[in-house]
Design an enzyme around this catalytic site. Sequence first.
Site, PDB file in Angstrom:
ATOM      1  N   GLY A   1      85.002 -32.007 -25.580  1.00 13.66           N
ATOM      2  CA  GLY A   1      86.206 -32.743 -25.233  1.00 13.66           C
ATOM      3  C   GLY A   1      86.023 -33.753 -24.126  1.00 13.66           C
ATOM      4  O   GLY A   1      86.911 -34.568 -23.876  1.00 13.66           O
ATOM      5  N   ARG A   2      84.842 -33.730 -23.475  1.00 16.11           N
ATOM      6  CA  ARG A   2      84.588 -34.715 -22.413  1.00 16.11           C
ATOM      7  C   ARG A   2      83.089 -34.938 -22.253  1.00 16.11           C
ATOM      8  O   ARG A   2      82.592 -35.124 -21.137  1.00 16.11           O
ATOM      9  CB  ARG A   2      85.190 -34.252 -21.084  1.00 16.11           C
ATOM     10  CG  ARG A   2      84.733 -32.862 -20.641  1.00 16.11           C
ATOM     11  CD  ARG A   2      85.291 -32.527 -19.282  1.00 16.11           C
ATOM     12  NE  ARG A   2      84.795 -31.247 -18.816  1.00 16.11           N
ATOM     13  CZ  ARG A   2      84.575 -30.957 -17.545  1.00 16.11           C
ATOM     14  NH1 ARG A   2      84.799 -31.852 -16.615  1.00 16.11           N
ATOM     15  NH2 ARG A   2      84.146 -29.769 -17.184  1.00 16.11           N
TER      16      ARG A   2
ATOM     17  N   ASP B   1      91.882 -35.614 -20.359  1.00 15.42           N
ATOM     18  CA  ASP B   1      91.500 -37.003 -20.080  1.00 15.42           C
ATOM     19  C   ASP B   1      90.018 -37.270 -20.324  1.00 15.42           C
ATOM     20  O   ASP B   1      89.565 -38.417 -20.249  1.00 15.42           O
ATOM     21  CB  ASP B   1      91.872 -37.397 -18.647  1.00 15.42           C
ATOM     22  CG  ASP B   1      91.178 -36.550 -17.585  1.00 15.42           C
ATOM     23  OD1 ASP B   1      90.243 -35.789 -17.929  1.00 15.42           O
ATOM     24  OD2 ASP B   1      91.564 -36.646 -16.409  1.00 15.42           O
ATOM     25  N   GLY B   2      89.242 -36.231 -20.619  1.00 18.48           N
ATOM     26  CA  GLY B   2      87.833 -36.420 -20.918  1.00 18.48           C
ATOM     27  C   GLY B   2      86.962 -36.726 -19.719  1.00 18.48           C
ATOM     28  O   GLY B   2      85.772 -37.021 -19.862  1.00 18.48           O
TER      29      GLY B   2
ATOM     30  N   ARG C   1      73.361 -33.982 -18.103  1.00 14.46           N
ATOM     31  CA  ARG C   1      72.805 -32.645 -18.269  1.00 14.46           C
ATOM     32  C   ARG C   1      71.643 -32.677 -19.257  1.00 14.46           C
ATOM     33  O   ARG C   1      71.692 -33.370 -20.271  1.00 14.46           O
ATOM     34  CB  ARG C   1      73.888 -31.694 -18.775  1.00 14.46           C
ATOM     35  CG  ARG C   1      73.391 -30.279 -19.041  1.00 14.46           C
ATOM     36  CD  ARG C   1      74.527 -29.278 -19.080  1.00 14.46           C
ATOM     37  NE  ARG C   1      75.420 -29.455 -20.211  1.00 14.46           N
ATOM     38  CZ  ARG C   1      76.563 -28.767 -20.358  1.00 14.46           C
ATOM     39  NH1 ARG C   1      76.933 -27.878 -19.452  1.00 14.46           N
ATOM     40  NH2 ARG C   1      77.338 -28.977 -21.399  1.00 14.46           N
TER      41      ARG C   1
ATOM     42  N   ASP D   1      81.840 -20.023 -26.651  1.00 17.33           N
ATOM     43  CA  ASP D   1      81.451 -21.430 -26.655  1.00 17.33           C
ATOM     44  C   ASP D   1      80.585 -21.780 -25.451  1.00 17.33           C
ATOM     45  O   ASP D   1      80.046 -22.890 -25.385  1.00 17.33           O
ATOM     46  CB  ASP D   1      82.677 -22.341 -26.722  1.00 17.33           C
ATOM     47  CG  ASP D   1      83.666 -22.075 -25.611  1.00 17.33           C
ATOM     48  OD1 ASP D   1      84.241 -20.971 -25.590  1.00 17.33           O
ATOM     49  OD2 ASP D   1      83.880 -22.958 -24.765  1.00 17.33           O
TER      50      ASP D   1
END
Length: 512
Positions: A107-108, A140-141, A191, A267
Amino acid sequence: MKSPDAQVPVSSSISGRNPVRFDFKNSYARLPEHFYVRLAPTRVTAPHLIRLNVELCHELGMDPHALASPEGVAILAGNQVAEGSEPLALAYAGHQFGHFVPQLGDGRANLLGEVMGRDGITYDIQLKGSGPTPFSRRGDGRAALGPVLREYIVSEAMAALGVSTTRALAAVTTGERVVRETIQPGAVFTRVASSHLRVGTFQYFAARDDKEGMRRLAKYSIDRHYPEVAQSNRPYRALLDGVIARQARLVAQWMLLGFIHGVMNTDNTSISGETIDYGPCAFMEAYDPGKVFSSIDVQGRYAYGNQPSAMHWNLARLAEALLPLLEEEEGSAEAALISAREAIGSFEPQFKAAHLAGLRRKFGLFTEHEGDAALVEDLLNQMAVHRADFTLTFRRLCDAAIGVEGDAGVRVLFANPTAYDMWAAAWRLRLQEETISGQERAAVMRTVNPAFIPRNHIVQATLDAAVERQDFGPFEELLDVISRPYEDRPELDRYATPARPEECVTQTFCGT
């Protein structure tokens, strides 16, 4: 103090630099389109490099000078797509605190691609906080600076401690603000991971009864992480066994260091066996098996002492997702269920073996004796009752292993020092059954009992300095401290000292 990129041996003004090259592979992008969404990162207003991990750049065969250039920083901020990159937001599902969510996904975050390290291993390069995606669920990501720096600190600390983990390549501020509990500076985190395959990735396809998708995912996971089982007669069972074995060792490592992940949802459980998704994580100070830091873990589901059972539960969910493939191998649904249960049943003994072996090393025991587990448990119980600092107790036990004169430093950590004295008498009797000398024993113990961890109050003070005062000096100093966690550095004793009552951090927060 200005941001410390001038302290890093790279500069955005270096002349004659090489162009930014990642030599991306995009193997995940070759999987079917419903595995992901193709999406470029969202641009930011004013990217500024805070920290580049120069050592990791070299390990990955990257040019740190080029990455610190304006073009490199633009890529790390998401303002420019690197040559050869095919940015993706990955699809996955997951159990969050026991409740199944059939669609989560990045989602981001954007997977930029994969690179081959100098060690011959393929690594994902991912931007985190790089803007909204179809998986954002009204978010908002973006990422705030504090959580980005926390992940940088803790992931690099875990790597230095010898724990399997994702890594931090870079942190960039965006020149924008994000709204969380307060308004905070925005940032993007780069990352590095062996992959971003999760238990929740398998659950995503299982929830859709997408057997072919599951088969493609399993084959990809085997090729990427478990190539030795590719020719097995039962490759899907071998995949499950491999993930279980790696996660048993990983959770044992966490427990041996007093680490609390804080949000062990499916997850956030990797197929590669790496620690991933450092949100409300923390290292325990006073030993307490029930310790919880995460503000969202109100029931203590992921408390320190619950981590092995939480991982066991997560792996059972992976086995459930794999049942259709196991049925192909075993010939019937009943045989598949028996196979899955057999695999899951191996987690506890593997974890216990790894954990006890690690505890023996921490206690200076290099042979196996029947009463070792009870001896270990006795000290841990006394530490819990008398609130002894986990890290400092074991570090000072190294000195006590040389001779009784070292006991003074350990016993003062206990609310009632005589509790340690009684245990130490039994420990010394056990040490007499070892042939190694006291000095040799202590030297080995110092390689597994760190002097330094990223203590919560110091991490929080470091984040406060960066977020509130734009002072990144404490961040740089803390990174230096944690880069050599097993070395005694008397001039840095304050980093090894437990928090005073007024400094204690009782809660940590998720970065989203």
